[in-house]
Scaffold this motif. Structure first.
Motif: not given
Length: 346
Positions: A80-81, A83, A148, A155, A206-207, A209-211, A213-214
């Protein structure tokens, strides 16, 4: 048989007593009537299955344990990265403020070459990234190795260990200076902490959302049990796989809990079904052995016989601490006494 079927004059109290007895029998039978549930089974991982062979009556997924899901989430968190939004104007404003301060406040107080040195060091620190103390708590997570940074439409990935807070950036600026050329006292006199502010801002949207999705890549299921599949036999040892299937069966049945309307309809059906059986038997006694209904003790014996075996079966399935095999032997003397008293009453 006619001599046992003579008419009896009953008072209102006799009717009320018998109606209440019948109602109590129906209530007990409806309460202990078997239901579709595995919660009456008591089992432990590594133990022995003491019940009859269990067959799946419906298809359901095999769920992973909470510990396994937590482990998988911790594992995927390493990738996990979070944003961060870059604010380039922050560095430009800080450097302009430094030049203005040096020209108007520090001119002559420190050597002139300090100006270019501090400028280059400020640019390096801002290029690496400075975040606020609150946002740094997110980076401080040991599972996060990189972040990121969003600059415009681009990015880039930066190592989390290279990111500073205003405090750590100031310490780095002071401690990394060559003490033979740049005296610490002069650098402290410059009050460089005024020119160190956060130029990276955490992007929660955005963070998240990324988490999300993961985490969506993590499947909560190990497999599928199909209807009619054998789950466990009597006497088998419950291993880890069987234990997960039994726990998943619990969860599946819990999700299928009836709504209020369905529950009331089911309850109405149970009461109707039980009432018909009890009333039909009582009508049989009324037709051929009305003397049983006339005697309170005989009526009590009949009612207790109604509930003896259903209650024993319920205790057997529920694995109660009171053995259902002992229960009939404990109650039998009471039945014999009631029966003998009822015969003397005739």
């Amino acid at each position: 048989m006619s001599r046992f079927n003579h008419r009896h004059k009953w008072t209102t109290r006799n009717y009320i007593t018998r109606y209440l007895s019948v109602a109590a029998v129906i209530a007990v039978l409806v309460t202990f009537m078997p239901r579709e549930s595995v919660r009456t089974f008591h089992y432990n991982e590594g133990g022995i299955w003491d019940y009859p062979t269990l067959i799946a009556s419906d298809s359901f997924p095999i769920l992973k344990s909470k510990e396994q899901l937590l482990h998988e989430r911790d594992s995927i968190t390493r990738y996990y990265e979070p944003y961060f939004l870059s604010r380039p104007h922050t560095a430009d404003s800080a450097i302009r403020a430094w030049h203005f301060t040096f020209q108007n406040e520090l001119n002559g107080a420190v050597p002139s070459y300090y100006e270019s040195y501090v400028t280059s060091r400020l640019m390096e620190l801002y290029d690496r990234g400075i975040v606020s103390g609150e946002d740094y708590d997110i980076i401080a997570d040991p599972n996060i190795n990189a972040i990121r940074v969003i600059t415009g439409n681009m990015s880039t990935i930066r190592s989390a260990s290279e990111i500073y807070t205003p405090k750590t950036a100031y310490e780095e600026l002071i401690s990394s200076a060559d003490s033979t050329r740049y005296r610490h006292d002069d650098l402290i006199r410059c009050k460089l902490n005024r020119f160190l502010t956060a130029n990276l801002e955490y992007d929660a949207g955005k963070s998240a959302q990324q988490r999300s999705e993961m985490e969506s890549l993590i499947t909560p299921y190990l497999g599928q049990v199909v209807a009619g599949q054998k789950i466990v036999d009597r006497g088998e040892i419950i291993n880890a796989g069987t234990f997960r299937i039994l726990e998943s069966m619990h969860h599946h049945i819990g999700e299928r809990e009836k709504s209020t309307a369905e529950f009331l309809l089911d309850l109405y059906g149970r009461i109707t079904y039980t009432s018909l059986i009890v009333i039909m038997l009582l009508l049989y006694f009324q037709q051929f052995r009305s003397d049983y209904l006339a005697s309170p003790r005989a009526m009590l014996l009949t009612c207790m016989l109604f509930i003896l075996f259903p209650l024993s079966t319920y205790l057997l399935v529920a694995n109660s601490t009171i053995s259902p095999y002992i229960l009939p032997f404990c109650i039998t003397p009471v039945f014999i006494r009631i029966f003998m008293d009822s015969r003397t009453a005739f």
